[in-house]
Design an enzyme around this catalytic site. Structure first.
Site, PDB file in Angstrom:
ATOM      1  N   ASP A  56     -10.695  -2.259  -6.603  1.00 22.05           N
ATOM      2  CA  ASP A  56      -9.663  -3.250  -6.930  1.00 22.05           C
ATOM      3  C   ASP A  56      -8.726  -2.771  -8.040  1.00 22.05           C
ATOM      4  O   ASP A  56      -8.144  -3.578  -8.759  1.00 22.05           O
ATOM      5  CB  ASP A  56     -10.304  -4.592  -7.342  1.00 22.05           C
ATOM      6  CG  ASP A  56     -11.370  -5.047  -6.369  1.00 22.05           C
ATOM      7  OD1 ASP A  56     -11.056  -5.119  -5.165  1.00 22.05           O
ATOM      8  OD2 ASP A  56     -12.505  -5.315  -6.801  1.00 22.05           O
ATOM      9  N   HIS A  78      -6.822  -3.832   0.367  1.00 20.11           N
ATOM     10  CA  HIS A  78      -5.708  -3.374  -0.452  1.00 20.11           C
ATOM     11  C   HIS A  78      -4.573  -4.383  -0.356  1.00 20.11           C
ATOM     12  O   HIS A  78      -4.211  -4.805   0.741  1.00 20.11           O
ATOM     13  CB  HIS A  78      -5.206  -2.002   0.009  1.00 20.11           C
ATOM     14  CG  HIS A  78      -6.185  -0.906  -0.239  1.00 20.11           C
ATOM     15  ND1 HIS A  78      -6.097   0.339   0.347  1.00 20.11           N
ATOM     16  CD2 HIS A  78      -7.289  -0.855  -1.017  1.00 20.11           C
ATOM     17  CE1 HIS A  78      -7.102   1.106  -0.064  1.00 20.11           C
ATOM     18  NE2 HIS A  78      -7.828   0.395  -0.887  1.00 20.11           N
TER      19      HIS A  78
END
Length: 406
Positions: free
Chosen positions: A20, A48
């Site tokens: 992340d 993503h």
């Protein structure tokens, strides 16, 4: 931070923390400078987020370069493919007017089957009821069981098998027979359709027909691209501290997200990587279980989570937040032999009176700057902090280091 660049033709983008970090944004930024973007590991457990033209796109299997016109996208052999998720992403992108470029899927990529997802959920339930409640905190998307079956070999289904009816049927039936005792023991929580061999074979054959135009020998495709002098961008899912071999085991993913996974995940030799860009946040986050020495279980941690919108792209789960861990970051830089670091989300820290950086650990009263990725060992580490004065300035408009606060 930049160290050196050896070969401008190819670039690897890797996460340096527990995921992340914003890899998708950097891949999207660099994709236009490359001819091919290749995803080399992981599955639909990764997410993503990319913002283009004010629109936010959440990608799970599609390489982030898919949003760059003219760039070829490759899902390589190191990925475990969930065809239904891939089709959902393609349809969602097309419905929003995105004109997709060519997509190639390796015939050697392994397929996430319905029974893998069921097995994932059962295993997590068993682990959470075990000693110490030691669940891994998976996304439940069948990634671990699919990789496990890949290693066990005999019953694994690869993308190329989706076009071979006899091979497909034999492997599906073998896989289900091997798992039957597990599913029957947990029949109340396992939908029968997730291990109905006839239905699954029929569904998988339809996946093969739909994927047919995209299925390719991607190793050959990538080799030809490099030999022709084209630029290849390698995109990793998850991140280094979740690497199956070099992450905080057992709280890791089932593949190698570091650059070490590119060779096996694509069939290209390591020297194909010319430049490694490591992505890190200006603070630390983690999703799921596992040790995180700098975790903040207080109002500061909550403030970082809210301001940074730290909720999983794939699961929506709130991320655990903490101060930047430089001990762990240096370890990840060494694993990947990083050339450059993209430090993300500095703006989230604006307004805090002070900032802390973990520069060492204290373990059993002894200070060390060595990162031990074993989860049991790391759980004993207490962070040693260096405190810096905070900053109030809005850095979102900064375009050079001179624009940043000291």
């Amino acid at each position: 931070m930049s160290r050196h660049t050896t070969d401008p033709r190819s670039t690897a983008v890797v996460g340096l923390q527990w995921g992340d970090e914003g890899k998708g944004k950097i891949v999207d930024l660099l994709a236009g400078e490359h001819d091919v973007v290749v995803r080399y590991n992981g599955g639909a457990n990764a997410g993503h987020s990319v913002v283009v033209g004010g629109e936010r796109f959440a990608l799970h299997l599609m390489p982030s370069g898919v949003l760059s016109p003219g760039v070829r996208s490759v899902i390589a052999n190191g990925v475990v493919l969930d065809p239904e998720q891939l089709f959902t992403e393609i349809e969602a992108l097309e419905s929003r007017g995105v004109k997709l470029g060519p997509l190639f899927v390796s015939d050697r990529a392994h397929v996430v089957m319905p029974y893998h997802k069921a097995e994932d959920q059962v295993r997590e339930a068993i682990l959470s009821g075990g000693i110490g409640g030691a669940s891994i905190g998976t996304t439940g998307r069948g990634i671990g069981p699919a990789y496990a079956e890949k290693v066990q070999r005999g019953a694994a289904v690869r993308v190329g098998d989706l076009q071979r009816p006899d091979v497909l049927a034999a492997r599906v039936r073998t896989a289900i027979e091997m798992k039957r005792h597990l599913f029957e023991a947990h029949a109340a929580s396992v939908p029968r359709e997730s291990w109905d061999a006839d239905a699954i074979v029929e569904q998988a054959a339809s996946w093969g027909a739909r994927l047919s135009p995209s299925i390719a020998d991607t190793r050959r495709l990538l080799r030809d691209a490099i030999d022709a002098g084209e630029r290849v961008l390698f995109e990793g899912a998850n991140a280094t501290l979740l690497d199956i071999d070099h992450g905080t085991f057992p709280f890791v993913t089932s593949s190698a997200p570091s650059v070490l996974g590119i060779g096996t995940g694509t069939g290209l030799p390591p020297r194909s990587i010319g430049r490694v860009v490591g992505i890190a946040k200006a603070y630390q986050t983690r999703v799921g279980a596992g040790p995180m020495p700098t975790e903040l279980l207080d109002a500061t941690g909550d403030a970082i989570r809210e301001k940074g919108r730290e909720f999983g792209t794939t699961t929506g789960r709130p991320r655990r937040c903490g101060w930047l861990d430089l001990v762990a970051l240096r370890y990840a830089v060494e694993i990947n032999d990083v050339d450059e670091i993209a430090l993300m989300l500095l703006d989230v820290l604006a307004g805090l009176d002070e900032l802390k950086l973990c520069t060492a650990y204290r373990v059993d009263g002894v200070e060390t700057d060595v990162f031990d990725p074993d989860a049991s060992a790391l759980a004993q580490a207490e962070p040693v902090y260096t405190t810096l004065e905070g900053f109030a300035e809005d850095v979102t408009q900064a375009r050079s280091t001179d624009d940043l606060p000291a």
